[in-house]
Enzyme design. Sequence first.
Site, mmCIF file in Angstrom:
data_model
loop_
_atom_site.group_PDB
_atom_site.id
_atom_site.type_symbol
_atom_site.label_atom_id
_atom_site.label_comp_id
_atom_site.label_asym_id
_atom_site.label_seq_id
_atom_site.Cartn_x
_atom_site.Cartn_y
_atom_site.Cartn_z
ATOM 1 N N LYS A 165 -14.790 11.810 7.500
ATOM 2 C CA LYS A 165 -14.796 10.718 8.235
ATOM 3 C C LYS A 165 -16.107 10.118 8.159
ATOM 4 O O LYS A 165 -17.096 10.874 8.385
ATOM 5 C CB LYS A 165 -14.460 10.911 9.964
ATOM 6 C CG LYS A 165 -14.450 9.642 10.526
ATOM 7 C CD LYS A 165 -13.731 9.936 11.872
ATOM 8 C CE LYS A 165 -13.843 8.726 12.907
ATOM 9 N NZ LYS A 165 -13.082 7.445 12.221
ATOM 10 N N GLY B 99 0.846 -1.072 0.131
ATOM 11 C CA GLY B 99 -0.043 -0.012 -0.087
ATOM 12 C C GLY B 99 1.013 1.239 -0.304
ATOM 13 O O GLY B 99 0.370 2.269 0.652
ATOM 14 N N LYS C 40 -1.981 7.269 1.769
ATOM 15 C CA LYS C 40 -1.666 8.195 2.761
ATOM 16 C C LYS C 40 -0.674 7.835 3.714
ATOM 17 O O LYS C 40 0.366 8.475 4.281
ATOM 18 C CB LYS C 40 -2.868 9.068 3.165
ATOM 19 C CG LYS C 40 -3.895 9.692 2.329
ATOM 20 C CD LYS C 40 -4.918 10.454 2.789
ATOM 21 C CE LYS C 40 -6.135 9.659 3.128
ATOM 22 N NZ LYS C 40 -6.793 8.585 1.899
ATOM 23 N N MET C 41 -1.047 6.683 4.364
ATOM 24 C CA MET C 41 -0.218 6.023 5.325
ATOM 25 C C MET C 41 1.078 5.445 4.817
ATOM 26 O O MET C 41 2.126 5.512 5.270
ATOM 27 C CB MET C 41 -0.865 4.901 5.984
ATOM 28 C CG MET C 41 -2.018 5.483 7.049
ATOM 29 S SD MET C 41 -1.264 6.255 8.317
ATOM 30 C CE MET C 41 -1.027 4.717 9.296
ATOM 31 N N HIS D 123 -12.889 15.383 14.456
ATOM 32 C CA HIS D 123 -12.304 15.061 12.992
ATOM 33 C C HIS D 123 -12.569 15.551 11.980
ATOM 34 O O HIS D 123 -13.542 16.443 12.158
ATOM 35 C CB HIS D 123 -12.777 13.217 12.770
ATOM 36 C CG HIS D 123 -11.899 12.280 13.723
ATOM 37 N ND1 HIS D 123 -12.314 12.055 14.889
ATOM 38 C CD2 HIS D 123 -10.996 11.850 13.484
ATOM 39 C CE1 HIS D 123 -11.350 11.189 15.564
ATOM 40 N NE2 HIS D 123 -10.564 11.080 14.427
ATOM 41 N N THR E 20 -11.118 5.291 18.276
ATOM 42 C CA THR E 20 -10.287 5.593 19.491
ATOM 43 C C THR E 20 -11.271 6.083 20.712
ATOM 44 O O THR E 20 -11.336 5.629 21.662
ATOM 45 C CB THR E 20 -9.411 6.933 19.221
ATOM 46 O OG1 THR E 20 -8.682 6.312 18.151
ATOM 47 C CG2 THR E 20 -8.550 7.179 20.458
ATOM 48 N N ASN F 293 -4.575 1.329 16.032
ATOM 49 C CA ASN F 293 -4.008 2.815 16.309
ATOM 50 C C ASN F 293 -2.554 2.988 16.303
ATOM 51 O O ASN F 293 -1.933 2.497 17.398
ATOM 52 C CB ASN F 293 -4.672 3.358 17.279
ATOM 53 C CG ASN F 293 -4.650 4.944 17.422
ATOM 54 O OD1 ASN F 293 -3.715 5.430 16.811
ATOM 55 N ND2 ASN F 293 -5.692 5.468 18.016
ATOM 56 N N PHE F 294 -1.875 3.624 15.551
ATOM 57 C CA PHE F 294 -0.333 3.539 15.637
ATOM 58 C C PHE F 294 0.272 4.893 16.509
ATOM 59 O O PHE F 294 1.311 5.032 16.613
ATOM 60 C CB PHE F 294 0.473 3.530 14.279
ATOM 61 C CG PHE F 294 0.516 2.263 13.635
ATOM 62 C CD1 PHE F 294 1.162 1.302 14.084
ATOM 63 C CD2 PHE F 294 -0.120 2.193 12.354
ATOM 64 C CE1 PHE F 294 1.134 0.030 13.350
ATOM 65 C CE2 PHE F 294 0.189 0.865 11.472
ATOM 66 C CZ PHE F 294 0.686 -0.040 12.229
HETATM 67 P P1 NAP Z 1 -5.324 5.099 1.431
HETATM 68 O O1 NAP Z 1 -4.976 6.430 1.253
HETATM 69 O O2 NAP Z 1 -6.854 4.409 1.004
HETATM 70 O O3 NAP Z 1 -4.383 3.987 0.945
HETATM 71 C C1 NAP Z 1 -4.823 2.736 0.717
HETATM 72 C C2 NAP Z 1 -3.844 2.056 -0.043
HETATM 73 O O4 NAP Z 1 -3.794 0.946 -0.438
HETATM 74 C C3 NAP Z 1 -4.140 2.545 -1.526
HETATM 75 O O5 NAP Z 1 -3.083 3.208 -2.125
HETATM 76 C C4 NAP Z 1 -4.821 1.188 -2.302
HETATM 77 O O6 NAP Z 1 -4.551 1.335 -3.420
HETATM 78 C C5 NAP Z 1 -4.019 0.166 -1.702
HETATM 79 N N1 NAP Z 1 -4.349 -0.996 -1.682
HETATM 80 C C6 NAP Z 1 -5.578 -1.545 -1.460
HETATM 81 N N2 NAP Z 1 -5.554 -2.911 -1.585
HETATM 82 C C7 NAP Z 1 -4.328 -3.291 -1.712
HETATM 83 C C8 NAP Z 1 -3.679 -4.397 -1.918
HETATM 84 N N3 NAP Z 1 -4.517 -5.655 -2.085
HETATM 85 N N4 NAP Z 1 -2.435 -4.605 -2.462
HETATM 86 C C9 NAP Z 1 -1.388 -3.469 -2.171
HETATM 87 N N5 NAP Z 1 -2.224 -2.246 -2.053
HETATM 88 C C10 NAP Z 1 -3.428 -2.212 -2.073
HETATM 89 O O7 NAP Z 1 -5.659 5.035 3.063
HETATM 90 P P2 NAP Z 1 -4.744 5.202 4.149
HETATM 91 O O8 NAP Z 1 -5.420 6.590 5.059
HETATM 92 O O9 NAP Z 1 -3.289 5.292 3.754
HETATM 93 O O10 NAP Z 1 -4.666 4.145 5.402
HETATM 94 C C11 NAP Z 1 -4.380 2.749 5.079
HETATM 95 C C12 NAP Z 1 -4.985 1.708 6.080
HETATM 96 O O11 NAP Z 1 -4.548 2.229 7.222
HETATM 97 C C13 NAP Z 1 -6.609 1.884 6.054
HETATM 98 O O12 NAP Z 1 -7.014 0.493 6.349
HETATM 99 C C14 NAP Z 1 -6.793 2.793 7.189
HETATM 100 O O13 NAP Z 1 -8.004 2.470 7.844
HETATM 101 C C15 NAP Z 1 -5.571 2.480 8.080
HETATM 102 N N6 NAP Z 1 -5.313 3.323 9.196
HETATM 103 C C16 NAP Z 1 -4.444 2.950 10.164
HETATM 104 C C17 NAP Z 1 -4.003 3.712 11.160
HETATM 105 C C18 NAP Z 1 -3.550 3.235 11.993
HETATM 106 O O14 NAP Z 1 -3.029 4.195 13.148
HETATM 107 N N7 NAP Z 1 -3.240 1.878 12.425
HETATM 108 C C19 NAP Z 1 -3.846 5.176 10.735
HETATM 109 C C20 NAP Z 1 -4.810 5.481 9.700
HETATM 110 C C21 NAP Z 1 -5.198 4.473 8.562
HETATM 111 P P3 NAP Z 1 -5.515 1.653 -4.675
HETATM 112 O O15 NAP Z 1 -5.489 3.068 -4.695
HETATM 113 O O16 NAP Z 1 -5.010 1.139 -6.008
HETATM 114 O O17 NAP Z 1 -7.069 1.027 -4.120
#
Ligand code: NAP
Length: 268
Positions: free
Chosen positions: A161, A12, A16-17, A157, A168, A129-130
Amino acid sequence: MSEQTIRIVIAGPRGKMGIEAVKMVTNTKHFELKAVVDTKNAGLMLKDLEDQPNLEIPVYDDLSTCLSDVETDVLIDLTKPESGKKHLEIALDYGVRPVVGTTGFTDEEIARFSEMAEEKGIGVVIAPNFAVGAILMMKFAQMAAKYMPDVEIIEQHHDQKLDAPSGTAMKTAQMIKEVREPKRQGHPEETEDLEGARGGDVDGIRIHSVRLPGRVAHQEVLLGTTGQTLSIRHDTIDRSAFMPGVKMCVETVMKLDVLVYGLENLME
Ligand code: NAP
């Protein structure tokens, strides 16, 4: 003795992450980014992708192929709930330690993946949540609620959202529930003249959700008792806030031989 280099694959990287994780990994001396998994850009190099560093790191569209080609210690998954689960399983099959940041794991799935991790003796971290500061806020709120059981949670937020309250805020309320008896807060004869004015109710703990353009992710836990109040507040300014937590998970997962769910359980 110098620190062992940890070889990492990120799934991924365009998200954004993912963009922040690539920056963090490539800027950390004892981390080495070996490859990324991006379903839309197989065969390219990282430097060919927008907003990425000028590095000759291969892009795969499939995690199995990637892990059979590239020697990897840790997979960082920042994709989507369904692919996060699939990738976790694939990583375990290849003896690679997963650090998964996606949400949506059920208790049954956690139990199943825990069993798999234990059988293989491989560390796994699933961290919905990191943000280290958010985890500390929840822990401090739990500690304080033992002595100040009247609690209101206000979370704010951005207006994109989709869910309310935030995960959280719910997690904070659950943690507070563990240390205080259910209680009705406010005046016993209180009425709500405008529906929702007193917020959501978790065993008497009130949760208020604010959605505004310009906000990122913020939470304040307010506790009150006779003649005093205590406010515990955490603000996330941007997604780089999550990276110290991701780094901690990558370093810790190398020392684990079980699954740990939740960053709070790595921060005792
Ligand atoms: P995002 O901007 O939507 O990014 C997700 C990325 O994953 C997109 O580039 C997407 O590609 C890609 N993806 C989807 N399926 C995939 C696969 N099978 N193989 C490889 N890449 C794939 O979301 P984000 O804000 O970065 O967040 C990413 C994830 O982390 C989400 O699930 C979010 O809920 C979670 N998150 C966690 C935390 C934490 O603290 N743990 C904080 C924020 C977000 P496409 O554009 O091609 O679909």
